[in-house]
Design an enzyme around this catalytic site. Structure first.
Site, PDB file in Angstrom:
ATOM      1  N   LYS A   1      31.682  31.858  27.607  1.00  0.00           N
ATOM      2  CA  LYS A   1      31.628  31.864  25.976  1.00  0.00           C
ATOM      3  C   LYS A   1      33.129  32.970  26.222  1.00  0.00           C
ATOM      4  O   LYS A   1      33.904  32.555  25.067  1.00  0.00           O
ATOM      5  CB  LYS A   1      30.799  32.068  25.525  1.00  0.00           C
ATOM      6  CG  LYS A   1      29.444  31.144  26.055  1.00  0.00           C
ATOM      7  CD  LYS A   1      29.818  29.763  24.924  1.00  0.00           C
ATOM      8  CE  LYS A   1      28.821  29.023  25.020  1.00  0.00           C
ATOM      9  NZ  LYS A   1      28.917  27.794  24.336  1.00  0.00           N
TER      10      LYS A   1
ATOM     11  N   TYR B   1      26.369  32.667  31.325  1.00  0.00           N
ATOM     12  CA  TYR B   1      27.158  32.381  30.659  1.00  0.00           C
ATOM     13  C   TYR B   1      27.835  33.314  29.226  1.00  0.00           C
ATOM     14  O   TYR B   1      28.597  32.124  28.805  1.00  0.00           O
ATOM     15  CB  TYR B   1      25.758  31.639  29.519  1.00  0.00           C
ATOM     16  CG  TYR B   1      25.465  31.145  28.392  1.00  0.00           C
ATOM     17  CD1 TYR B   1      25.485  29.956  28.313  1.00  0.00           C
ATOM     18  CD2 TYR B   1      25.216  31.993  27.305  1.00  0.00           C
ATOM     19  CE1 TYR B   1      25.512  29.551  26.610  1.00  0.00           C
ATOM     20  CE2 TYR B   1      24.809  31.537  25.878  1.00  0.00           C
ATOM     21  CZ  TYR B   1      25.303  30.079  25.881  1.00  0.00           C
ATOM     22  OH  TYR B   1      25.324  30.062  24.190  1.00  0.00           O
TER      23      TYR B   1
ATOM     24  N   SER C   1      30.918  29.379  20.272  1.00  0.00           N
ATOM     25  CA  SER C   1      30.619  30.215  21.344  1.00  0.00           C
ATOM     26  C   SER C   1      29.328  30.928  21.727  1.00  0.00           C
ATOM     27  O   SER C   1      28.806  30.583  20.969  1.00  0.00           O
ATOM     28  CB  SER C   1      31.900  31.592  20.926  1.00  0.00           C
ATOM     29  OG  SER C   1      31.545  32.794  21.712  1.00  0.00           O
ATOM     30  N   SER C   2      29.602  32.133  21.605  1.00  0.00           N
ATOM     31  CA  SER C   2      28.374  32.895  20.906  1.00  0.00           C
ATOM     32  C   SER C   2      27.640  34.477  21.142  1.00  0.00           C
ATOM     33  O   SER C   2      29.044  35.139  21.462  1.00  0.00           O
ATOM     34  CB  SER C   2      27.216  32.448  22.725  1.00  0.00           C
ATOM     35  OG  SER C   2      25.976  33.347  22.383  1.00  0.00           O
TER      36      SER C   2
HETATM   37  P1  NDP Z   1      21.315  21.830  22.871  1.00  0.00           P
HETATM   38  O1  NDP Z   1      21.106  22.684  23.634  1.00  0.00           O
HETATM   39  O2  NDP Z   1      20.745  21.872  21.556  1.00  0.00           O
HETATM   40  O3  NDP Z   1      22.776  20.940  22.880  1.00  0.00           O
HETATM   41  C1  NDP Z   1      23.624  20.754  24.111  1.00  0.00           C
HETATM   42  C2  NDP Z   1      24.290  19.374  23.666  1.00  0.00           C
HETATM   43  O4  NDP Z   1      25.179  19.562  24.859  1.00  0.00           O
HETATM   44  C3  NDP Z   1      23.809  17.978  24.129  1.00  0.00           C
HETATM   45  O5  NDP Z   1      24.508  17.256  22.939  1.00  0.00           O
HETATM   46  C4  NDP Z   1      24.303  18.339  25.176  1.00  0.00           C
HETATM   47  O6  NDP Z   1      24.163  16.311  25.047  1.00  0.00           O
HETATM   48  C5  NDP Z   1      25.964  18.237  24.679  1.00  0.00           C
HETATM   49  N1  NDP Z   1      25.632  18.936  26.851  1.00  0.00           N
HETATM   50  C6  NDP Z   1      25.566  20.064  27.412  1.00  0.00           C
HETATM   51  N2  NDP Z   1      26.050  19.296  28.485  1.00  0.00           N
HETATM   52  C7  NDP Z   1      26.827  19.011  28.477  1.00  0.00           C
HETATM   53  C8  NDP Z   1      27.412  18.497  30.089  1.00  0.00           C
HETATM   54  N3  NDP Z   1      27.611  18.827  31.511  1.00  0.00           N
HETATM   55  N4  NDP Z   1      28.504  17.364  29.705  1.00  0.00           N
HETATM   56  C9  NDP Z   1      28.508  16.733  27.933  1.00  0.00           C
HETATM   57  N5  NDP Z   1      27.720  17.269  26.899  1.00  0.00           N
HETATM   58  C10 NDP Z   1      26.891  18.090  27.624  1.00  0.00           C
HETATM   59  O7  NDP Z   1      22.282  22.850  22.398  1.00  0.00           O
HETATM   60  P2  NDP Z   1      23.143  24.036  21.475  1.00  0.00           P
HETATM   61  O8  NDP Z   1      22.651  23.216  20.137  1.00  0.00           O
HETATM   62  O9  NDP Z   1      21.799  25.645  21.378  1.00  0.00           O
HETATM   63  O10 NDP Z   1      23.555  24.881  21.332  1.00  0.00           O
HETATM   64  C11 NDP Z   1      25.557  23.531  20.513  1.00  0.00           C
HETATM   65  C12 NDP Z   1      26.493  25.381  21.528  1.00  0.00           C
HETATM   66  O11 NDP Z   1      25.905  26.378  20.703  1.00  0.00           O
HETATM   67  C13 NDP Z   1      26.784  24.873  22.467  1.00  0.00           C
HETATM   68  O12 NDP Z   1      27.869  25.459  22.622  1.00  0.00           O
HETATM   69  C14 NDP Z   1      25.513  26.991  22.253  1.00  0.00           C
HETATM   70  O13 NDP Z   1      26.453  27.046  24.339  1.00  0.00           O
HETATM   71  C15 NDP Z   1      25.945  27.722  21.510  1.00  0.00           C
HETATM   72  N6  NDP Z   1      24.766  28.367  20.699  1.00  0.00           N
HETATM   73  C16 NDP Z   1      23.729  28.064  20.947  1.00  0.00           C
HETATM   74  C17 NDP Z   1      22.945  29.440  20.743  1.00  0.00           C
HETATM   75  C18 NDP Z   1      21.004  28.819  20.566  1.00  0.00           C
HETATM   76  O14 NDP Z   1      20.408  29.827  20.230  1.00  0.00           O
HETATM   77  N7  NDP Z   1      20.838  27.391  20.420  1.00  0.00           N
HETATM   78  C19 NDP Z   1      23.321  31.274  20.187  1.00  0.00           C
HETATM   79  C20 NDP Z   1      24.131  31.156  20.779  1.00  0.00           C
HETATM   80  C21 NDP Z   1      25.334  29.810  21.515  1.00  0.00           C
HETATM   81  P3  NDP Z   1      23.242  15.015  26.597  1.00  0.00           P
HETATM   82  O15 NDP Z   1      21.745  15.862  25.944  1.00  0.00           O
HETATM   83  O16 NDP Z   1      24.102  14.363  25.580  1.00  0.00           O
HETATM   84  O17 NDP Z   1      24.389  16.235  27.690  1.00  0.00           O
END
Ligand code: NDP
Length: 254
Positions: A165, A161, A147-148
């Site tokens: 979540k 967003y 989640s977030s």
């Molecule tokens: P990134 O943006 O670094 O990576 C996102 C990942 O999700 C990639 O592997 C991407 O794959 C995949 N992805 C995105 N859209 C799709 C789609 N439509 N279908 C399949 N795969 C998809 O993410 P983070 O590591 O930053 O975040 C991971 C989780 O943590 C998420 O749920 C995010 O909401 C949550 N989060 C992150 C925060 C942060 O500050 N980073 C804060 C709070 C929550 P590909 O590139 O191969 O398409």
């Protein structure tokens, strides 16, 4: 370090960021990991390479969540990969990590199409993935939804967003009750601002204010979120279900 040996896991969106760190963390504890990606197959393969270099086992599965047929496509590859590596299609751990983020538009500027896309990837896909995974999850299985912290603090530019979540957190709550008879736990992990390696987090004008959100005055590292997810996947966390674990480095202390 073999707490998850003999277990299998699917981490959606583990081609980079928190998902990659989680895939590495689960594999390090002995799990066979299905490394899922949406578009970047090469990056997913890099995750597999890192796991293998570390002595672990993993394979890639690709499917762009939110597009027609994606769930079928993903499970087809997942079941084939599991059978190839273990001889059966059993999935012990499902981590719903993949998510689409908004560009940070003012609520006035969000389109109906954007709403649909964010909900399709962040809420609908995890629901459908869990629904489908139920046929593969054994007694004592694990579901972790990423989640977030924005579900707990008001950031108007992130409203859509955050809504998606919030829907994911409802999935955690209600399915925790539904799956308890099977001893399957369902939990949410709430990261705060975490350095996923993206260009935005390297820009001082973004990095600085985001760092100030945490009580520790820095961004979180993907491994710090992954450690929480890995813990939830182990037997040590068997008594935790329906919970939302704060992994924000004290960003919600007020
Ligand atoms: P990134 O943006 O670094 O990576 C996102 C990942 O999700 C990639 O592997 C991407 O794959 C995949 N992805 C995105 N859209 C799709 C789609 N439509 N279908 C399949 N795969 C998809 O993410 P983070 O590591 O930053 O975040 C991971 C989780 O943590 C998420 O749920 C995010 O909401 C949550 N989060 C992150 C925060 C942060 O500050 N980073 C804060 C709070 C929550 P590909 O590139 O191969 O398409």
């Amino acid at each position: 370090n073999s707490k998850l040996s003999g277990k299998t896991a699917l981490v959606t969106g583990s081609s980079r960021g928190i998902g990659r760190a989680t895939a590495l963390g689960l594999a390090r504890k002995g799990a066979l990991v299905a490394v899922h990606y949406g578009r970047d197959e090469q990056a997913a393969q890099q995750t597999v390479d890192l796991i293998e270099k570390d002595g672990g086992r993993a394979f890639t599965v690709g499917a762009e969540l939110g597009t027609p047929g994606a769930i079928d496509q993903l499970f087809h590859q997942l079941e084939a990969g599991l059978r190839e590596h273990t001889g059966e299609a059993v999935l012990d751990i499902l981590v719903n990590n993949a998510a689409a983020t908004t560009p940070g538009d003012a609520p006035e500027d969000v389109s109906a199409e954007q709403l649909d896309e964010i909900f399709a990837v962040n809420a609908k896909a995890p629901f459908l993935l869990i629904q489908r995974a139920l046929g593969l999850l054994p007694e004592g299985g694990r579901i972790v939804n990423i989640s977030s912290a924005v579900t707990r603090m008001a950031i108007p530019s992130q409203v859509v967003y955050a809504m998606s979540k919030g829907a994911l957190d409802q999935l955690t709550l209600h399915l925790a009750r539904h799956l308890a008879p099977r001893r399957i736990t369902v939990n949410s992990v709430l990261p705060g601002a975490t350095d996923n390696g993206s260009a935005a987090f390297q820009m001082p004008e973004i990095r600085e204010p985001m760092s100030q959100l945490s009580a520790f005055k820095r961004l979180g590292e993907p491994e710090e979120i992954a450690d929480v997810v890995v813990f939830l996947a182990t037997d040590q966390a068997r008594w935790i279900t329906g919970a939302s674990l704060d992994a924000t480095g004290g960003s919600l202390l007020g």
